[in-house]
Design an enzyme around this catalytic site. Sequence first.
Site, mmCIF file in Angstrom:
data_model
loop_
_atom_site.group_PDB
_atom_site.id
_atom_site.type_symbol
_atom_site.label_atom_id
_atom_site.label_comp_id
_atom_site.label_asym_id
_atom_site.label_seq_id
_atom_site.Cartn_x
_atom_site.Cartn_y
_atom_site.Cartn_z
ATOM 1 N N HIS A 11 0.707 -1.281 -0.152
ATOM 2 C CA HIS A 11 0.229 0.453 -0.040
ATOM 3 C C HIS A 11 0.489 1.411 0.292
ATOM 4 C CE1 HIS A 11 1.080 1.414 3.882
ATOM 5 N NE2 HIS A 11 0.623 -0.299 4.471
ATOM 6 N N GLU A 89 -1.793 -6.280 7.888
ATOM 7 C CA GLU A 89 -0.697 -5.784 8.441
ATOM 8 C C GLU A 89 -0.019 -6.782 9.910
ATOM 9 O OE1 GLU A 89 2.703 -5.437 8.138
ATOM 10 O OE2 GLU A 89 2.417 -2.725 7.667
#
Length: 254
Positions: A11, A89
Amino acid sequence: MAAYKLVLIRHGESTWNLENRFSCWYDADLSPAGHEEAKRGGQALRDAGYEFDICLTSVQKRVIRTLWTVLDAIDQMWLPVVRTWRLNERHYGGLTGLNKAETAAKHGEAQVKIWRRSYDVPPPPMEPDHPFYSNISKDRRYADLTEDQLPSYESPKDTIARALPFWNEEIVPQIKEGKRVLIAAHGNSLQGIAKHVEGLSEEAIMELNLPTGIPIVYELDKNLKPIKPMQFLGDEETVCKAIEAVAAQGKAKK
């Protein structure tokens, strides 16, 4: 000649990346710069003529928005998207929300490097009195997770362990069917995929800095092993600067 191609993208910069904070499972959005990174990543894929059949991503908005931006740039927003917490994450536990440089100044760069870069050493757990405990642990997107699945902290080893079942059970079959796969995810979950695909050592994977917003291409043989090193779709200067920026996180300000 490659039997398959696999494209990964981390990202773009998030609002908490911008503030140099441990983002973890906190649902930080893209910063304006991160949105531009995602646009450039999509343009690089468009310029190279990439088409995909399926996309896989996490349930965190900074990655989802990165994927949306990429798909818009390549005019493939209609593609099916599979979202899973297994590509989230790494959970940084009690470090969540802390500024990395300030944490390094307080605890020492060596300790922060251990928390960030040791393969099997977890950070301190996120306790119920942590300011973001309820924000994360009570989030309804995780309502179906068992108590064992919902972490209060993770080492990189833990992150890879929960990502690999999704790789083996969902991603590998898609690739072997000939589907052109795009995975949009986070630094640590993508490190796990890279470790598995390349057979990297624990030491090597912890030194791998994946840049934000830059597509990463693997050319794979029939056994899903790379026939050449990962390729970054971007000019060399931009890629190097992005990698250096990731490597500099966690250092005390001089």
